[in-house]
Design a protein around this motif. Structure first.
Motif, PDB file in Angstrom:
ATOM      1  N   LEU A  39       0.877  -1.027   0.123  1.00  0.00           N
ATOM      2  CA  LEU A  39       0.229   0.000   0.126  1.00  0.00           C
ATOM      3  C   LEU A  39       0.841   1.078  -0.068  1.00  0.00           C
ATOM      4  N   GLN A  40       1.817   1.203   0.696  1.00  0.00           N
ATOM      5  CA  GLN A  40       2.844   2.296   0.887  1.00  0.00           C
ATOM      6  C   GLN A  40       3.440   2.688  -0.524  1.00  0.00           C
ATOM      7  N   ASP A  41       3.573   1.933  -1.482  1.00  0.00           N
ATOM      8  CA  ASP A  41       4.009   2.006  -2.670  1.00  0.00           C
ATOM      9  C   ASP A  41       3.351   3.345  -3.468  1.00  0.00           C
ATOM     10  N   SER A  42       1.919   3.425  -3.192  1.00  0.00           N
ATOM     11  CA  SER A  42       1.346   4.666  -3.663  1.00  0.00           C
ATOM     12  C   SER A  42       0.747   5.709  -2.729  1.00  0.00           C
ATOM     13  N   LYS A  43       1.521   5.758  -1.815  1.00  0.00           N
ATOM     14  CA  LYS A  43       1.225   6.917  -0.542  1.00  0.00           C
ATOM     15  C   LYS A  43       1.191   8.304  -1.095  1.00  0.00           C
ATOM     16  N   GLY A  44       0.262   8.849  -0.530  1.00  0.00           N
ATOM     17  CA  GLY A  44       0.175  10.277  -1.042  1.00  0.00           C
ATOM     18  C   GLY A  44      -0.943  10.419  -2.181  1.00  0.00           C
ATOM     19  N   LYS A  45      -1.297   9.319  -2.868  1.00  0.00           N
ATOM     20  CA  LYS A  45      -2.456   9.291  -3.642  1.00  0.00           C
ATOM     21  C   LYS A  45      -3.843   8.599  -3.323  1.00  0.00           C
ATOM     22  N   THR A  46      -4.602   8.980  -3.950  1.00  0.00           N
ATOM     23  CA  THR A  46      -6.028   8.324  -3.481  1.00  0.00           C
ATOM     24  C   THR A  46      -5.859   6.974  -4.103  1.00  0.00           C
ATOM     25  N   ARG A  47      -6.438   5.918  -3.511  1.00  0.00           N
ATOM     26  CA  ARG A  47      -6.328   4.661  -4.029  1.00  0.00           C
ATOM     27  C   ARG A  47      -7.745   3.988  -4.318  1.00  0.00           C
ATOM     28  N   LEU A  48      -8.177   3.452  -5.262  1.00  0.00           N
ATOM     29  CA  LEU A  48      -9.280   2.757  -5.549  1.00  0.00           C
ATOM     30  C   LEU A  48      -8.778   1.124  -5.562  1.00  0.00           C
ATOM     31  N   ILE A  49      -9.306   0.408  -4.689  1.00  0.00           N
ATOM     32  CA  ILE A  49      -8.895  -1.193  -4.923  1.00  0.00           C
ATOM     33  C   ILE A  49      -9.965  -1.676  -5.173  1.00  0.00           C
ATOM     34  N   SER A  50      -9.893  -2.306  -6.157  1.00  0.00           N
ATOM     35  CA  SER A  50     -11.179  -3.183  -6.721  1.00  0.00           C
ATOM     36  C   SER A  50     -10.461  -4.609  -6.538  1.00  0.00           C
ATOM     37  N   PHE A 133     -12.510  -0.810  -1.993  1.00  0.00           N
ATOM     38  CA  PHE A 133     -11.997  -0.093  -0.946  1.00  0.00           C
ATOM     39  C   PHE A 133     -11.507   1.239  -1.523  1.00  0.00           C
ATOM     40  N   VAL A 134     -11.752   2.505  -0.947  1.00  0.00           N
ATOM     41  CA  VAL A 134     -11.234   3.548  -1.333  1.00  0.00           C
ATOM     42  C   VAL A 134     -10.364   4.317  -0.160  1.00  0.00           C
ATOM     43  N   VAL A 135      -9.176   4.455  -0.420  1.00  0.00           N
ATOM     44  CA  VAL A 135      -8.218   5.011   0.507  1.00  0.00           C
ATOM     45  C   VAL A 135      -7.802   6.286   0.144  1.00  0.00           C
ATOM     46  N   ASP A 136      -7.776   7.219   1.040  1.00  0.00           N
ATOM     47  CA  ASP A 136      -7.455   8.514   0.737  1.00  0.00           C
ATOM     48  C   ASP A 136      -5.904   8.818   0.674  1.00  0.00           C
ATOM     49  N   ASN A 137      -5.433   9.795   0.314  1.00  0.00           N
ATOM     50  CA  ASN A 137      -4.023  10.076   0.440  1.00  0.00           C
ATOM     51  C   ASN A 137      -3.335  10.101   1.792  1.00  0.00           C
ATOM     52  N   ASN A 138      -3.957   9.956   2.876  1.00  0.00           N
ATOM     53  CA  ASN A 138      -3.676   9.921   4.218  1.00  0.00           C
ATOM     54  C   ASN A 138      -3.713   8.432   4.901  1.00  0.00           C
ATOM     55  N   ASP A 139      -4.021   7.453   3.991  1.00  0.00           N
ATOM     56  CA  ASP A 139      -4.240   6.160   4.342  1.00  0.00           C
ATOM     57  C   ASP A 139      -5.479   5.832   5.093  1.00  0.00           C
ATOM     58  N   LYS A 140      -6.503   6.903   5.059  1.00  0.00           N
ATOM     59  CA  LYS A 140      -7.718   6.579   5.647  1.00  0.00           C
ATOM     60  C   LYS A 140      -8.836   5.710   4.549  1.00  0.00           C
ATOM     61  N   ILE A 160     -16.880   5.284  -7.655  1.00  0.00           N
ATOM     62  CA  ILE A 160     -16.280   6.645  -8.446  1.00  0.00           C
ATOM     63  C   ILE A 160     -16.448   7.865  -7.688  1.00  0.00           C
ATOM     64  N   GLU A 161     -17.697   7.929  -7.052  1.00  0.00           N
ATOM     65  CA  GLU A 161     -18.140   9.056  -6.471  1.00  0.00           C
ATOM     66  C   GLU A 161     -17.275   8.941  -5.080  1.00  0.00           C
ATOM     67  N   ALA A 162     -16.847   8.088  -4.453  1.00  0.00           N
ATOM     68  CA  ALA A 162     -16.088   7.947  -3.245  1.00  0.00           C
ATOM     69  C   ALA A 162     -14.826   8.473  -3.522  1.00  0.00           C
ATOM     70  N   VAL A 163     -14.288   7.953  -4.527  1.00  0.00           N
ATOM     71  CA  VAL A 163     -12.785   8.502  -5.090  1.00  0.00           C
ATOM     72  C   VAL A 163     -12.868   9.851  -5.484  1.00  0.00           C
ATOM     73  N   LYS A 164     -13.720  10.458  -5.924  1.00  0.00           N
ATOM     74  CA  LYS A 164     -13.739  11.937  -6.250  1.00  0.00           C
ATOM     75  C   LYS A 164     -13.853  12.584  -4.808  1.00  0.00           C
ATOM     76  N   ALA A 165     -14.736  12.215  -3.889  1.00  0.00           N
ATOM     77  CA  ALA A 165     -14.890  12.780  -2.719  1.00  0.00           C
ATOM     78  C   ALA A 165     -13.497  12.507  -1.947  1.00  0.00           C
ATOM     79  N   ALA A 166     -12.825  11.437  -1.892  1.00  0.00           N
ATOM     80  CA  ALA A 166     -11.747  11.343  -1.181  1.00  0.00           C
ATOM     81  C   ALA A 166     -10.409  12.314  -1.856  1.00  0.00           C
ATOM     82  N   LYS A 167     -10.498  12.744  -2.894  1.00  0.00           N
ATOM     83  CA  LYS A 167      -9.668  13.646  -3.354  1.00  0.00           C
ATOM     84  C   LYS A 167      -9.838  14.973  -2.886  1.00  0.00           C
TER      85      LYS A 167
END
Length: 168
Positions: A39-50, A133-140, A160-167
């Protein structure tokens, strides 16, 4: 713990259920070249995990294609990861055949590290259950969907809405 079925048969999930507000658990899976990914390889970005049982099935194929198409509208600050227990070689072959270039496919076949950390490993089948799972750029964790029947589609629009909101 999430309750799911696979082809209408009740299944047992291994691991810990992840909830909105949790710190996203780390994991180690394999990229298509067999290199470890966490997970830490994409730290600082919003992650959509499908999460899909197998890319070689119709619903999993459609799910991965849908998120691949959505990648452009989500922007460069979003990473889309598709996790399954398919072998990395099979994932690479499938991506090439399907023209998937905006989603990173990752294999949890070796250790079930992701499956256990996110409570999506199906004990009876050694597959992962369909989930988002949607994980924000702070790993929440900001969004979770455990699809109750693993052969059905997730709610793409809400994800998709959750990803946009997390950004934001």
């Amino acid at each position: 713990m999430a309750q799911i079925t696979f082809k209408q048969n009740p299944m047992t999930l291994i691991g810990n259920e992840v909830k909105v507000g949790d710190t996203a658990p780390d994991f180690t899976v394999l990229a298509n070249d067999l290199s470890p990914v966490t997970l830490q390889d994409s730290k600082g970005k919003t992650r959509l995990i499908s999460v899909v049982p197998s890319l070689d099935t119709g619903t999993c194929d459609a799910q991965t294609r849908k998120f691949n198409e959505s990648a452009a509208e989500l922007g460069d600050d979003v990473v889309i990861l598709t996790v399954s227990n398919d072998l990395p070689f099979a994932q690479k072959r499938w991506c090439a055949a399907a023209g998937i270039d905006s989603v990173q496919t990752l294999s949890d076949h070796r250790d079930l590290s992701f499956g256990e950390a996110y409570g999506v490993a199906i004990e009876e089948l050694r597959l992962l259950t369909r989930s988002i799972f949607v994980v924000d750029n702070n790993d929440k964790v900001t969004y979770v969907e455990y699809v109750s029947e693993a052969t059905e589609h997730p709610n793409y629009e809400k994800a998709i809405e959750a990803v946009k909101a997390a950004k934001n």
